[in-house]
Design an enzyme around this catalytic site. Structure first.
Site, PDB file in Angstrom:
ATOM      1  N   LYS A 130     -14.435  64.984 -20.172  1.00  0.00           N
ATOM      2  CA  LYS A 130     -13.515  64.849 -19.046  1.00  0.00           C
ATOM      3  C   LYS A 130     -14.139  63.955 -17.994  1.00  0.00           C
ATOM      4  CE  LYS A 130     -15.216  66.425 -15.771  1.00  0.00           C
ATOM      5  NZ  LYS A 130     -16.496  66.147 -15.062  1.00  0.00           N
ATOM      6  N   TYR A 217     -11.429  70.064 -12.354  1.00  0.00           N
ATOM      7  CA  TYR A 217     -11.477  71.472 -12.789  1.00  0.00           C
ATOM      8  C   TYR A 217     -10.371  72.279 -12.109  1.00  0.00           C
ATOM      9  CZ  TYR A 217     -16.045  70.588 -14.869  1.00  0.00           C
ATOM     10  OH  TYR A 217     -17.060  70.102 -15.643  1.00  0.00           O
TER      11      TYR A 217
HETATM   12  P1  NDP Z   1     -25.409  60.584 -17.197  1.00  0.00           P
HETATM   13  O1  NDP Z   1     -25.477  59.411 -16.290  1.00  0.00           O
HETATM   14  O2  NDP Z   1     -26.482  61.600 -17.063  1.00  0.00           O
HETATM   15  O3  NDP Z   1     -25.349  60.095 -18.699  1.00  0.00           O
HETATM   16  C1  NDP Z   1     -24.514  59.051 -19.122  1.00  0.00           C
HETATM   17  C2  NDP Z   1     -25.198  58.285 -20.235  1.00  0.00           C
HETATM   18  O4  NDP Z   1     -24.301  57.278 -20.682  1.00  0.00           O
HETATM   19  C3  NDP Z   1     -26.451  57.523 -19.816  1.00  0.00           C
HETATM   20  O5  NDP Z   1     -27.600  58.323 -19.839  1.00  0.00           O
HETATM   21  C4  NDP Z   1     -26.506  56.436 -20.851  1.00  0.00           C
HETATM   22  O6  NDP Z   1     -27.066  56.983 -22.043  1.00  0.00           O
HETATM   23  C5  NDP Z   1     -25.043  56.178 -21.176  1.00  0.00           C
HETATM   24  N1  NDP Z   1     -24.538  54.936 -20.567  1.00  0.00           N
HETATM   25  C6  NDP Z   1     -24.011  53.893 -21.252  1.00  0.00           C
HETATM   26  N2  NDP Z   1     -23.638  52.921 -20.443  1.00  0.00           N
HETATM   27  C7  NDP Z   1     -23.944  53.326 -19.187  1.00  0.00           C
HETATM   28  C8  NDP Z   1     -23.808  52.706 -17.912  1.00  0.00           C
HETATM   29  N3  NDP Z   1     -23.258  51.505 -17.768  1.00  0.00           N
HETATM   30  N4  NDP Z   1     -24.243  53.389 -16.840  1.00  0.00           N
HETATM   31  C9  NDP Z   1     -24.767  54.636 -16.973  1.00  0.00           C
HETATM   32  N5  NDP Z   1     -24.918  55.252 -18.154  1.00  0.00           N
HETATM   33  C10 NDP Z   1     -24.514  54.603 -19.262  1.00  0.00           C
HETATM   34  O7  NDP Z   1     -23.979  61.243 -16.968  1.00  0.00           O
HETATM   35  P2  NDP Z   1     -23.502  62.688 -17.371  1.00  0.00           P
HETATM   36  O8  NDP Z   1     -24.152  63.098 -18.625  1.00  0.00           O
HETATM   37  O9  NDP Z   1     -23.596  63.595 -16.221  1.00  0.00           O
HETATM   38  O10 NDP Z   1     -21.916  62.432 -17.603  1.00  0.00           O
HETATM   39  C11 NDP Z   1     -21.427  61.764 -18.756  1.00  0.00           C
HETATM   40  C12 NDP Z   1     -19.977  62.196 -19.007  1.00  0.00           C
HETATM   41  O11 NDP Z   1     -19.943  63.595 -19.213  1.00  0.00           O
HETATM   42  C13 NDP Z   1     -19.024  61.920 -17.847  1.00  0.00           C
HETATM   43  O12 NDP Z   1     -17.759  61.568 -18.343  1.00  0.00           O
HETATM   44  C14 NDP Z   1     -18.942  63.243 -17.121  1.00  0.00           C
HETATM   45  O13 NDP Z   1     -17.710  63.427 -16.426  1.00  0.00           O
HETATM   46  C15 NDP Z   1     -19.063  64.211 -18.274  1.00  0.00           C
HETATM   47  N6  NDP Z   1     -19.662  65.482 -17.862  1.00  0.00           N
HETATM   48  C16 NDP Z   1     -18.989  66.630 -18.182  1.00  0.00           C
HETATM   49  C17 NDP Z   1     -19.483  67.847 -17.816  1.00  0.00           C
HETATM   50  C18 NDP Z   1     -18.759  69.079 -18.177  1.00  0.00           C
HETATM   51  O14 NDP Z   1     -19.122  70.143 -17.683  1.00  0.00           O
HETATM   52  N7  NDP Z   1     -17.763  69.023 -19.060  1.00  0.00           N
HETATM   53  C19 NDP Z   1     -20.720  67.974 -17.048  1.00  0.00           C
HETATM   54  C20 NDP Z   1     -21.381  66.700 -16.787  1.00  0.00           C
HETATM   55  C21 NDP Z   1     -20.840  65.515 -17.185  1.00  0.00           C
HETATM   56  P3  NDP Z   1     -28.097  56.158 -22.948  1.00  0.00           P
HETATM   57  O15 NDP Z   1     -29.298  55.900 -22.082  1.00  0.00           O
HETATM   58  O16 NDP Z   1     -28.348  57.059 -24.081  1.00  0.00           O
HETATM   59  O17 NDP Z   1     -27.397  54.888 -23.343  1.00  0.00           O
END
Ligand code: NDP
Length: 380
Positions: A130, A217
């Site tokens: 989401k 949410y």
């Molecule tokens: P993070 O920033 O911690 O992780 C995102 C990952 O995406 C990065 O670590 C990177 O992984 C990859 N990535 C690829 N392109 C980009 C870019 N241009 N900029 C930044 N990151 C990039 O975010 P979250 O894990 O917190 O969130 C990711 C998704 O999950 C979102 O859509 C968020 O809304 C959702 N989410 C949902 C939650 C829930 O409770 N359902 C809780 C938290 C988040 P790599 O280094 O491996 O390429």
């Protein structure tokens, strides 16, 4: 395989919304359902990857990252061989990976649509975080791509897999009289030095701020709790208190009006101490959830004048139940048994469409915006 642990059946009366069976019944199939995780950020690494240990039917079989060394480190930890590690550039080769049944997209919001389409082109099912995407058009593309591929599209609404949510919906249906007023607040502080917040502050990657990330949410929860969709919304974005919030909503408040006469008012903020509240006031009693949408320790209280009963997560007896593994198993079960998904692309799109209507209201002097789209499930 169904466990019989005295947990109440999924609440009835959800209209067209299927609700997950937390007992996870599966007809057959000893082979576990394989997931490729795309984007190895905070949520993927801290919540989703560890949750596979408690899955009954799902396992992680591939990793996709822009940082191949991080993928190698995590691959070593989770027993995934180099041949199942991918970068964003060679991701499409996943089509030839028989170990991958579904792709779980945990990327910044504006990347969800493209990776969903690529996953469907590769012949995989998709679980997408989401918010589903940043525009309604993207959501439509994602749904169409799934239909064309004949594969399932599920959105990562983990709270649908929390027994506290089920209990709250059961109480809302049976024990509060007529639902009248919902109050919902979600927020957290922002640490601009943490990479996980940086894309959230950048509109081209996030599509919006506190409402897209946390307010969703309350939007989704209100619709599910009332089993009804709002016919009008109104919103106000507060002026940013810091330049880091200049591109997105730091704090937003909104109203959603329902045909039944119920009203939901909510807020979301990137600049408050953590809050996750959901209250439903009925004519005879109220439900109070605080926290309502956290990862582990949610609770719901049923309150009448002078009388309060509380249910919290540890009181439910399903072993090893956590939202994340239940969610991962749900798609596996849905594919194996051909049963309906609890959180479809259509539901994810309705939240995005309502959020866009709220932004439209906020950017036009907080004018009411009609969301009376009829039976929107038929219009997709
Ligand atoms: P993070 O920033 O911690 O992780 C995102 C990952 O995406 C990065 O670590 C990177 O992984 C990859 N990535 C690829 N392109 C980009 C870019 N241009 N900029 C930044 N990151 C990039 O975010 P979250 O894990 O917190 O969130 C990711 C998704 O999950 C979102 O859509 C968020 O809304 C959702 N989410 C949902 C939650 C829930 O409770 N359902 C809780 C938290 C988040 P790599 O280094 O491996 O390429």
């Amino acid at each position: 395989m169904a466990q019989s642990l005295g947990f109440p059946a999924p609440p009835a009366g959800l209209g067209k919304r299927p609700y997950p069976n937390l007992l996870r019944p599966m007809n057959d199939g000893p082979r576990k359902f394989g997931y490729a995780i795309v984007g190895l950020g905070k949520y993927a690494v801290n919540q989703i990857l560890p949750a596979f240990a408690e899955c009954e039917y799902a396992k992680v079989t591939a990793l996709v990252s822009g940082d191949i060394n991080k993928a190698r480190r995590l691959g070593k930890h989770y027993g995934i061989e180099e041949s199942h590690l991918y970068t964003y550039d060679n991701f499409d080769k996943i089509a030839q990976d028989p170990e991958v049944d579904a792709v779980y997209i945990i990327l910044p919001n504006s990347l969800h649509a493209d990776f969903t389409e690529r996953s469907f082109r590769a012949g995989k099912h998709v679980l997408c975080e989401k918010p589903m995407a940043v525009t309604v058009e993207e959501c439509q593309r994602m749904i169409a791509a799934g239909k064309k591929a004949g594969k399932k599209l599920m959105i990562g609404y983990r709270c649908h897999f929390d027994p506290v949510t089920h209990k709250a919906i059961e109480l809302a249906r049976t024990s509060i009289g007529k639902p009248q007023i919902i109050t919902t607040d979600n927020g957290d502080n922002t640490d601009p030095t943490d990479p996980t917040y940086q894309w959230r502050l950048t509109r081209s990657l996030s599509g919006g701020g506190a409402l897209m990330d946390l307010g969703i949410y309350g939007v989704n929860g209100s619709r599910y709790m009332l089993n009804e969709d709002p016919i009008e919304v109104q919103a106000t974005i507060m002026p940013p208190s810091d330049p880091m919030f200049r591109e997105i909503d730091e704090t937003i408040v909104w109203i959603m009006k329902y045909r039944s006469g119920a009203v939901a008012h909510g807020s979301a903020s990137f600049n408050v101490n953590a809050m996750s509240r959901f209250n439903l006031q009925g004519t005879d009693a109220s439900l109070r959830m605080d926290p309502a949408t956290s990862y582990w320790c949610n609770s719901v209280s049923h309150c009448t004048t002078g009388d309060t009963h509380t249910w919290s997560t540890p009181m439910f007896t399903i072993p090893a139940l956590n939202q994340f593994s239940a969610q991962l198993d749900h798609l596996a079960i849905s594919v194996a048994n051909n049963t309906p998904l609890a959180a479809t692309g259509e539901e994810g799109m309705q939240d995005v469409r309502l959020i866009q209507a709220m932004y439209q209201s906020a950017h036009s002097g907080s004018r009411p915006v009609s969301t009376d789209w009829g039976d929107w499930r038929k219009t997709i």
